[in-house]
Write a protein that holds these residues in place. Structure first.
Motif, short mmCIF file in Angstrom:
data_model
loop_
_atom_site.label_atom_id
_atom_site.label_comp_id
_atom_site.label_asym_id
_atom_site.label_seq_id
_atom_site.Cartn_x
_atom_site.Cartn_y
_atom_site.Cartn_z
N ASP A 29 26.26 -2.12 56.99
CA ASP A 29 26.39 -3.48 56.46
C ASP A 29 27.02 -4.34 57.54
OD1 ASP A 29 27.04 -5.80 55.10
OD2 ASP A 29 27.34 -4.72 53.20
N SER A 30 26.27 -5.36 57.97
CA SER A 30 26.75 -6.17 59.09
C SER A 30 27.91 -7.08 58.68
CB SER A 30 25.61 -6.99 59.70
OG SER A 30 25.04 -7.81 58.71
N PHE A 77 28.83 -2.52 63.03
CA PHE A 77 27.60 -2.19 62.31
C PHE A 77 27.03 -0.84 62.77
CE2 PHE A 77 22.88 -2.65 61.99
CZ PHE A 77 22.81 -2.52 60.61
N CYS A 78 26.89 0.07 61.82
CA CYS A 78 26.18 1.36 62.04
C CYS A 78 26.65 2.14 63.27
CB CYS A 78 24.67 1.12 62.14
SG CYS A 78 23.88 0.91 60.54
N ASP A 107 20.36 -2.78 57.43
CA ASP A 107 21.49 -3.64 57.07
C ASP A 107 21.41 -4.01 55.58
OD1 ASP A 107 23.60 -5.37 57.06
OD2 ASP A 107 22.74 -6.81 58.48
#
Ligand SMILES: Cc1cc2nc3c(=O)[nH]c(=O)nc-3n(C[C@H](O)[C@H](O)[C@H](O)COP(=O)(O)O)c2cc1C
Length: 147
Positions: A91-92, A97-98, A123
């Motif tokens: 989830d940005s 993120f990731c 996302d």
């Protein structure tokens, strides 16, 4: 080509993605096993040619808790000759993120796994990304079948 998807999933989103990926591979003629990381030992990967690993991100630059023993075990494994790819949801809205997917990819390379395509990071709501996840899996399958 013996193929396996191993995923860690706390709430179920990575598992949902793994299901889409299995279906995308199947559409290109590749059947695969799908296993929760909680149920496997990393040594199992020695029995497969195409290795697809997935993790969610819950802390910046940290592998999800369930995945940790597997991730640590990978550090001492040699898997050259195998090919693979990494994926995961994130989830940005969060600052990193990731990042767990990036860590997984790096560890896979360190083991000697040839990464066939870019990692697939989704996302937000994974169900809204079903088509692109299927598409990614079909591209992965075609790259694997090409030789
Ligand atoms: C407490 C918490 C922290 C999170 N931190 C991050 C993060 O740092 N980076 C990110 O990309 N996503 C972050 N996420 C989003 C999760 O990775 C996302 O919800 C994912 O789909 C969960 O996968 P799972 O259902 O397989 O456990 C966070 C979610 C929660 C609830």
């Amino acid at each position: 080509m013996k193929t396996i998807i191993v995923f860690g999933s706390f709430v179920g989103n990575t598992e949902t993605m793994a299901g889409y990926i299995r279906e995308g591979l199947r559409q290109e003629g590749i059947e695969c096993e799908m296993r929760d990381v909680m149920d496997v030992n990393a040594e199992l990967l020695n029995d497969f040619d195409l290795l697809i690993l997935g993790s969610p991100t819950y802390e910046p630059k940290m592998i999800q808790e369930d995945m940790l023993p597997f991730y640590d075990q990978l550090a001492s494994m040699k898997l050259s000759g195998r090919r693979g790819a990494a994926f995961g949801p994130g989830d940005s809205a969060w600052p990193d993120f990731c990042t767990a997917v990036e860590m997984l990819e790096e560890r896979m390379r360190e083991c000697g796994i040839e990464m066939l395509i870019e990692s697939h990071m989704v996302d937000g709501i994974v169900e809204e990304h079903e088509d692109e996840t299927l598409d990614w899996a079909r591209r992965l399958a075609r790259a694997a079948l090409k030789g």
